[in-house]
Motif scaffolding. Structure first.
Motif, PDB file in Angstrom:
ATOM      1  N   ALA A  47       0.815  -1.216   0.000  1.00  4.24           N
ATOM      2  CA  ALA A  47       0.000   0.000   0.000  1.00  4.24           C
ATOM      3  C   ALA A  47       0.847   1.263   0.000  1.00  4.24           C
ATOM      4  N   ASN A  48       2.187   1.088  -0.018  1.00  2.00           N
ATOM      5  CA  ASN A  48       3.109   2.226   0.039  1.00  2.00           C
ATOM      6  C   ASN A  48       2.828   3.108   1.255  1.00  2.00           C
ATOM      7  N   ALA A  49       2.409   2.465   2.344  1.00  2.00           N
ATOM      8  CA  ALA A  49       2.204   3.144   3.639  1.00  2.00           C
ATOM      9  C   ALA A  49       1.315   4.376   3.517  1.00  2.00           C
ATOM     10  N   GLN A  50       0.290   4.308   2.726  1.00  6.13           N
ATOM     11  CA  GLN A  50      -0.627   5.432   2.580  1.00  6.13           C
ATOM     12  C   GLN A  50      -1.525   5.543   3.804  1.00  6.13           C
ATOM     13  N   HIS A  51      -2.078   6.746   3.999  1.00  6.60           N
ATOM     14  CA  HIS A  51      -3.004   6.941   5.105  1.00  6.60           C
ATOM     15  C   HIS A  51      -4.227   6.043   4.940  1.00  6.60           C
ATOM     16  N   THR A  52      -4.828   5.694   6.072  1.00  5.73           N
ATOM     17  CA  THR A  52      -6.114   5.009   6.063  1.00  5.73           C
ATOM     18  C   THR A  52      -7.215   6.060   5.967  1.00  5.73           C
ATOM     19  N   TYR A  53      -8.101   5.913   4.991  1.00  6.00           N
ATOM     20  CA  TYR A  53      -9.213   6.852   4.864  1.00  6.00           C
ATOM     21  C   TYR A  53     -10.397   6.385   5.706  1.00  6.00           C
ATOM     22  N   ILE A  54     -11.153   7.349   6.190  1.00  8.66           N
ATOM     23  CA  ILE A  54     -12.314   7.047   7.033  1.00  8.66           C
ATOM     24  C   ILE A  54     -13.281   6.108   6.320  1.00  8.66           C
ATOM     25  N   TRP A 101     -19.367 -15.379 -17.552  1.00  4.49           N
ATOM     26  CA  TRP A 101     -18.215 -15.423 -18.454  1.00  4.49           C
ATOM     27  C   TRP A 101     -18.115 -14.142 -19.263  1.00  4.49           C
ATOM     28  N   GLY A 102     -16.902 -13.600 -19.271  1.00  3.89           N
ATOM     29  CA  GLY A 102     -16.648 -12.319 -19.923  1.00  3.89           C
ATOM     30  C   GLY A 102     -16.692 -11.139 -18.977  1.00  3.89           C
ATOM     31  N   LYS A 103     -17.067 -11.370 -17.721  1.00  7.52           N
ATOM     32  CA  LYS A 103     -17.143 -10.300 -16.732  1.00  7.52           C
ATOM     33  C   LYS A 103     -15.815 -10.171 -15.975  1.00  7.52           C
ATOM     34  N   SER A 104     -15.562  -8.975 -15.437  1.00  6.84           N
ATOM     35  CA  SER A 104     -14.383  -8.709 -14.612  1.00  6.84           C
ATOM     36  C   SER A 104     -14.799  -7.935 -13.367  1.00  6.84           C
ATOM     37  N   ILE A 105     -14.076  -8.169 -12.281  1.00  6.17           N
ATOM     38  CA  ILE A 105     -14.348  -7.525 -11.002  1.00  6.17           C
ATOM     39  C   ILE A 105     -13.070  -6.843 -10.510  1.00  6.17           C
ATOM     40  N   HIS A 106     -13.207  -5.627  -9.976  1.00  8.94           N
ATOM     41  CA  HIS A 106     -12.092  -4.939  -9.331  1.00  8.94           C
ATOM     42  C   HIS A 106     -12.384  -4.832  -7.836  1.00  8.94           C
ATOM     43  N   PRO A 107     -11.929  -5.790  -7.037  1.00  8.89           N
ATOM     44  CA  PRO A 107     -12.217  -5.751  -5.595  1.00  8.89           C
ATOM     45  C   PRO A 107     -11.484  -4.613  -4.907  1.00  8.89           C
ATOM     46  N   PHE A 108     -12.012  -4.228  -3.728  1.00  9.69           N
ATOM     47  CA  PHE A 108     -11.480  -3.078  -2.998  1.00  9.69           C
ATOM     48  C   PHE A 108     -10.561  -3.490  -1.851  1.00  9.69           C
ATOM     49  N   MET A 109     -10.781  -4.704  -1.349  1.00 13.77           N
ATOM     50  CA  MET A 109     -10.001  -5.166  -0.203  1.00 13.77           C
ATOM     51  C   MET A 109      -9.721  -6.656  -0.344  1.00 13.77           C
ATOM     52  N   ARG A 110      -8.517  -7.050   0.097  1.00  8.65           N
ATOM     53  CA  ARG A 110      -8.131  -8.463   0.069  1.00  8.65           C
ATOM     54  C   ARG A 110      -7.800  -8.889   1.496  1.00  8.65           C
ATOM     55  N   THR A 120      -6.854 -14.883   4.487  1.00  7.41           N
ATOM     56  CA  THR A 120      -7.783 -15.596   5.360  1.00  7.41           C
ATOM     57  C   THR A 120      -7.103 -16.296   6.526  1.00  7.41           C
ATOM     58  N   ALA A 121      -6.024 -17.018   6.269  1.00  6.41           N
ATOM     59  CA  ALA A 121      -5.385 -17.821   7.317  1.00  6.41           C
ATOM     60  C   ALA A 121      -4.900 -16.943   8.469  1.00  6.41           C
ATOM     61  N   ASP A 122      -4.302 -15.794   8.139  1.00  5.82           N
ATOM     62  CA  ASP A 122      -3.756 -14.898   9.166  1.00  5.82           C
ATOM     63  C   ASP A 122      -4.694 -13.745   9.497  1.00  5.82           C
ATOM     64  N   ARG A 123      -5.804 -13.657   8.767  1.00  5.10           N
ATOM     65  CA  ARG A 123      -6.832 -12.641   9.014  1.00  5.10           C
ATOM     66  C   ARG A 123      -6.249 -11.227   8.957  1.00  5.10           C
ATOM     67  N   VAL A 124      -5.445 -10.977   7.951  1.00  2.00           N
ATOM     68  CA  VAL A 124      -4.894  -9.641   7.721  1.00  2.00           C
ATOM     69  C   VAL A 124      -5.641  -9.002   6.554  1.00  2.00           C
ATOM     70  N   GLN A 125      -6.158  -7.782   6.779  1.00  2.00           N
ATOM     71  CA  GLN A 125      -6.931  -7.078   5.759  1.00  2.00           C
ATOM     72  C   GLN A 125      -6.032  -6.110   5.000  1.00  2.00           C
ATOM     73  N   GLU A 126      -6.061  -6.226   3.689  1.00  2.00           N
ATOM     74  CA  GLU A 126      -5.220  -5.385   2.824  1.00  2.00           C
ATOM     75  C   GLU A 126      -6.100  -4.500   1.951  1.00  2.00           C
ATOM     76  N   ARG A 127      -5.997  -3.211   2.138  1.00  2.00           N
ATOM     77  CA  ARG A 127      -6.735  -2.251   1.321  1.00  2.00           C
ATOM     78  C   ARG A 127      -6.036  -2.132  -0.029  1.00  2.00           C
ATOM     79  N   LEU A 128      -6.759  -2.385  -1.120  1.00  2.00           N
ATOM     80  CA  LEU A 128      -6.167  -2.359  -2.450  1.00  2.00           C
ATOM     81  C   LEU A 128      -6.198  -0.940  -3.023  1.00  2.00           C
ATOM     82  N   ARG A 129      -5.273  -0.690  -3.949  1.00  2.00           N
ATOM     83  CA  ARG A 129      -5.188   0.608  -4.638  1.00  2.00           C
ATOM     84  C   ARG A 129      -5.339   0.383  -6.139  1.00  2.00           C
ATOM     85  N   MET A 130      -5.670   1.431  -6.856  1.00  2.00           N
ATOM     86  CA  MET A 130      -5.849   1.301  -8.297  1.00  2.00           C
ATOM     87  C   MET A 130      -4.565   0.828  -8.981  1.00  2.00           C
TER      88      MET A 130
END
Length: 335
Positions: free
Chosen positions: A16-23, A165-174, A177-187
């Motif tokens: 995340a390049n250590a970006q701020h967390t947004y509200i 089929w033919g669809k694409s998704i851009h998720p916002f967070m990953r 699961t095993a370690d339960r760490v939430q990663e905020r994704l960026r464009m």
């Protein structure tokens, strides 16, 4: 386990390049939803003493099941979480320093009416004063760009499994699961989940019985007048366009994939474009008839021979909510 979680928090911060967390990044309604989240505030205040802006990642608060990982001058350390209690203002974490049991304090997590965290109030020890950390509001330009790019929860409607089929998704967070760490994704991560059909056309010689006879065509055997060997994604028109002659035959095969793609940045600054293709043999459709339109009602499991766990969750109105791919859960924007 503790060092492994710390490593994952470090890697997530790097990605995340250590970006701020947004509200507005995440909403929290239960203590369990805090687990694995890493807050990076934008401002620090000690009432009647100091107030200062913070560099991205200068201070951070990473919450796990049993520990709070704190980064920042004067308070850095690993704190045991004795419990997490819901409060009128949000949540309160009762803390004890993992190296010094005398340092018992708390972290108050202040949420607004939407469940979004606006403020963190940290106290390291009984004799210390509370320090207030403010999260940043998302800048207007970033908000508009991300709204256009990321897939919102409730945005993409898919009526039937065959329509995926033919669809694409851009998720916002990953979520790891095993370690339960939430990663905020960026464009710039370019994280995409795509549902792809690959059509392979291979040429075969046609047997001529008579000079003027025309070879019959079927869905899997068409005539072409030139050598053809190609792979296309969800483009049957390309195959049909190739069937213009009668000297050659081609065999058409289709394969179905869930394609997981993301650009990962490592500690040395190098970036890698990682793509994983998951072969799909069939889709198993399950329904929770008790769920409402805005709750996860449908589960589409993409089954293959590798016993991978690929599940797409849809709300009652058939809009995409989240997706599980093996040890990762991808959330749409709006959780």
């Amino acid at each position: 386990m503790k060092s492994n979680l710390l490593l994952i928090f470090t890697l997530v911060a790097l990605w995340a390049n250590a970006q701020h967390t947004y509200i507005s990044d995440r909403r929290f309604f239960t203590p369990d939803e805090l687990i694995g989240y890493d807050f990076k505030p934008a401002m620090k205040e000690v009432p009647k003493e100091i107030q200062e802006d913070l560099e991205p990642g200068e201070y951070s608060f990473g919450i796990t099941q049993n520990h709070l990982y704190v980064k920042g001058e004067g308070i850095e350390g690993v704190y045991n979480i004795n419990n997490i209690q819901p409060e009128e203002y949000g949540f309160k974490l009762a803390l004890m320093n993992a190296r010094d049991a005398r340092l018992q304090g708390h972290l108050k997590v202040i949420v607004n009416k939407y469940g979004m965290v606006e403020t963190l109030i940290f106290k390291r020890a009984p004799a210390d004063k509370e320090t207030i950390f403010y999260l940043a509001a998302i800048p207007g330009q970033v908000k508009e760009q991300e709204k256009a790019y990321f897939t919102d929860r409730g945005e993409l409607a898919i009526a039937l499994p065959d329509s995926i089929w033919g669809k694409s998704i851009h998720p916002f967070m990953r979520i790891h699961t095993a370690d339960r760490v939430q990663e905020r994704l960026r464009m710039k991560d370019s994280t995409t989940l795509s549902f792809v059909v690959e059509v392979t056309v291979v040429e075969k010689d046609a047997k001529k019985k008579k000079k003027d006879s025309a070879a019959p065509t079927t869905a899997d055997s068409v005539s072409v007048d030139a050598a053809v060997s190609l792979v296309v994604a969800t483009d049957s028109a390309t195959v049909a366009a190739a069937a213009t002659g009668a000297d050659k035959k081609v065999k058409i095969t289709k394969e179905y994939f869930v394609v997981e793609r993301s650009i990962v940045q490592y500690e040395d600054g190098q970036r890698e474009d990682k793509t994983t293709k998951h072969l799909v043999k069939r889709i198993s459709d399950k329904e929770d008839t008790q769920a409402g339109d805005q709750e996860e009602r449908f589960q589409w499991e993409f089954v293959n021979d590798k016993k991978e766990k690929l599940v797409l969750y849809l709300n009652g109105d058939h809009t995409v909510s989240r997706m599980l791919i093996n040890d990762k859960t991808y959330l749409m924007r709006g959780f």
